[in-house]
Design an enzyme around this catalytic site. Structure first.
Site, PDB file in Angstrom:
ATOM      1  N   VAL A  35      11.028   3.163 -10.849  1.00 50.17           N
ATOM      2  CA  VAL A  35      10.498   4.470 -11.269  1.00 50.17           C
ATOM      3  C   VAL A  35      11.115   5.522 -10.349  1.00 50.17           C
ATOM      4  CG1 VAL A  35       8.402   5.860 -11.560  1.00 50.17           C
ATOM      5  CG2 VAL A  35       8.382   3.424 -12.118  1.00 50.17           C
ATOM      6  N   GLN A  88      15.049  -8.556  -3.259  1.00 50.90           N
ATOM      7  CA  GLN A  88      13.727  -9.197  -3.125  1.00 50.90           C
ATOM      8  C   GLN A  88      13.351  -9.929  -4.421  1.00 50.90           C
ATOM      9  OE1 GLN A  88      10.160  -7.453  -1.089  1.00 50.90           O
ATOM     10  NE2 GLN A  88       9.558  -6.859  -3.137  1.00 50.90           N
ATOM     11  N   MET A 101      11.402   5.943  -6.317  1.00 49.93           N
ATOM     12  CA  MET A 101      10.139   6.070  -5.581  1.00 49.93           C
ATOM     13  C   MET A 101      10.039   4.959  -4.550  1.00 49.93           C
ATOM     14  SD  MET A 101       7.319   7.474  -8.179  1.00 49.93           S
ATOM     15  CE  MET A 101       7.668   8.942  -9.119  1.00 49.93           C
ATOM     16  N   SER A 102       9.592   5.332  -3.355  1.00 47.90           N
ATOM     17  CA  SER A 102       9.453   4.382  -2.253  1.00 47.90           C
ATOM     18  C   SER A 102       8.415   4.946  -1.293  1.00 47.90           C
ATOM     19  CB  SER A 102      10.799   4.240  -1.531  1.00 47.90           C
ATOM     20  OG  SER A 102      10.615   3.692  -0.245  1.00 47.90           O
ATOM     21  N   HIS A 123       4.451   1.603  -8.021  1.00 46.56           N
ATOM     22  CA  HIS A 123       3.411   0.559  -7.931  1.00 46.56           C
ATOM     23  C   HIS A 123       2.469   0.634  -9.133  1.00 46.56           C
ATOM     24  CE1 HIS A 123       4.106   1.260  -3.437  1.00 46.56           C
ATOM     25  NE2 HIS A 123       4.375  -0.018  -3.575  1.00 46.56           N
ATOM     26  N   GLY A 161       0.810  -1.217   0.000  1.00 51.81           N
ATOM     27  CA  GLY A 161       0.000   0.000   0.000  1.00 51.81           C
ATOM     28  C   GLY A 161       0.839   1.261   0.000  1.00 51.81           C
ATOM     29  N   LYS A 164      13.486  -1.866  -7.878  1.00 48.32           N
ATOM     30  CA  LYS A 164      14.105  -1.099  -6.788  1.00 48.32           C
ATOM     31  C   LYS A 164      14.496  -2.035  -5.643  1.00 48.32           C
ATOM     32  CE  LYS A 164      12.348   0.879  -3.518  1.00 48.32           C
ATOM     33  NZ  LYS A 164      12.370   0.813  -2.051  1.00 48.32           N
ATOM     34  N   LEU A 214       0.490   3.652  -2.162  1.00 44.07           N
ATOM     35  CA  LEU A 214       0.924   3.452  -3.549  1.00 44.07           C
ATOM     36  C   LEU A 214       1.514   4.725  -4.156  1.00 44.07           C
ATOM     37  CD1 LEU A 214      -2.130   1.357  -4.814  1.00 44.07           C
ATOM     38  CD2 LEU A 214       0.029   0.547  -3.822  1.00 44.07           C
ATOM     39  N   HIS A 215       2.565   4.527  -4.950  1.00 42.02           N
ATOM     40  CA  HIS A 215       3.162   5.616  -5.707  1.00 42.02           C
ATOM     41  C   HIS A 215       3.266   5.167  -7.163  1.00 42.02           C
ATOM     42  CE1 HIS A 215       6.716   3.132  -5.455  1.00 42.02           C
ATOM     43  NE2 HIS A 215       6.684   3.178  -4.128  1.00 42.02           N
TER      44      HIS A 215
HETATM   45  O1  PAF Z   1       7.769  -5.030  -1.950  1.00 35.92           O
HETATM   46  C1  PAF Z   1       6.821  -5.061  -1.136  1.00 35.92           C
HETATM   47  O2  PAF Z   1       5.985  -4.150  -1.086  1.00 35.92           O
HETATM   48  C2  PAF Z   1       6.674  -6.245  -0.226  1.00 35.92           C
HETATM   49  O3  PAF Z   1       7.911  -6.722   0.202  1.00 35.92           O
HETATM   50  C3  PAF Z   1       5.813  -7.387  -0.821  1.00 35.92           C
HETATM   51  C4  PAF Z   1       6.473  -7.993  -2.054  1.00 35.92           C
HETATM   52  C5  PAF Z   1       4.440  -6.855  -1.184  1.00 35.92           C
HETATM   53  C6  PAF Z   1       5.658  -8.500   0.220  1.00 35.92           C
HETATM   54  O4  PAF Z   1       5.045  -8.046   1.373  1.00 35.92           O
END
Ligand code: PAF
Length: 282
Positions: free
Chosen positions: A176, A153, A184-185, A37, A31, A149, A33-34
């Site tokens: 982005v 992960q 963006m984060s 996302h 969530g 980014k 969101l930017h």
């Molecule tokens: O990158 C994220 O926002 C989170 O690590 C994810 C992949 C939704 C898992 O909670």
């Protein structure tokens, strides 16, 4: 846009979508969101018949001293943004439904989880892999979309999907950036105005190292030194790590330090109290 919070109801609903022969694209998020996302949602929209976005601030990927309670949440705004991008379903479960009483299973991806952020956030990638595995099982998606980014992960999730024969195709989309280069984060919202300015040092350091590599510098140690020097000159920044790693395995570049193939330049630093990460592949 339909909104569901029950994992079992969502799973049953999406199974019917699949059975009807429609492809499903999944965009997992926490969530707040930017545009990063939303670029994932747009790509999912372009490539699938049905788009599911999930919003779940996953407690198992936060350490005890991290920002779980403070993590920015704005479900009303997020819902409107997803609707505007044409998402079909928002899945936003409660923690107690994702982690039932007595929950005792986790997905630990060794090796690629251990270095870089893994050294500073013990257990983080096990939390990520576990929740993403659950989201994959719930959604049964054809494709799932993640931003570059969070480079480590993406490597962890790809490895998990490969090792566990998960049928969902993992799509990694470009980082982005703001006009001044800051990636963006959701955590950028923590930055005070002077910190926001200082945060551009991460991309400046990465860009300088990339330019050096493109101009023939092949010594990974020198690229790391250059990044450290640039970040070290910013008083509000404290480096957690600055590394050059093999882009596929995240392994350190050999003892001679010569770059021979794709390398990820990866950084984590605190700007004030806010921990930010960024990377570039060269
Ligand atoms: O990158 C994220 O926002 C989170 O690590 C994810 C992949 C939704 C898992 O909670």
């Amino acid at each position: 846009m339909k909104i569901l919070s029950s994992p079992s109801e969502t799973q049953a609903f999406l199974r019917n979508i699949s059975r009807a022969g429609r492809t499903i694209g999944l965009v997992p998020t926490m969530g707040c969101l930017h545009n990063g996302h939303l670029s994932l949602v747009r790509r999912a929209r372009a490539e699938n018949d049905f788009v599911v976005a999930s919003i779940f601030v996953n407690p198992t990927q936060f350490g005890p001293s991290e920002d779980l309670a403070a993590y920015p949440r704005n479900i009303g705004r997020d819902t409107a943004l997803l609707e505007a991008e044409g998402a079909d379903l928002l899945f936003c479960p409660q923690s107690s439904d994702m982690y039932l009483q007595g929950f005792s299973t986790s997905v630990a991806v060794s090796d690629v989880s251990e270095r870089l952020c893994g050294e500073f956030r013990p257990g983080h990638f096990t939390g990520v892999a576990t929740v993403v595995c659950k989201l994959f099982n719930i959604a049964g998606a054809d494709k799932a979309y993640f931003g570059a980014k969070d480079y480590q992960q993406t490597v962890v999730i790809r490895r998990m999907a490969r090792d566990l024969n998960i049928g969902t195709e993992i799509i990694i989309c470009p980082t982005v950036r703001e006009a001044d280069g800051l990636a963006m984060s959701s955590r950028n919202s923590y930055l005070a105005p002077d910190e926001r300015k200082a945060a551009t040092v991460l991309y400046r350091a990465l860009s300088a190292a990339r330019n050096a590599a493109e101009n023939g510098e092949r010594n990974a140690g020198n690229l790391v030194l250059l990044m450290r020097e640039i970040i070290g000159a910013e008083p509000l920044a404290t480096i957690e790590y600055a590394e050059a790693a093999d882009a596929d395995t995240l392994g350190p570049i050999g003892s001679i330090g010569e770059i021979a193939g794709p390398v990820v330049l990866a950084l984590a630093a605190r700007i004030g109290k806010t921990r930010l990460i960024d990377n570039l592949v060269v």
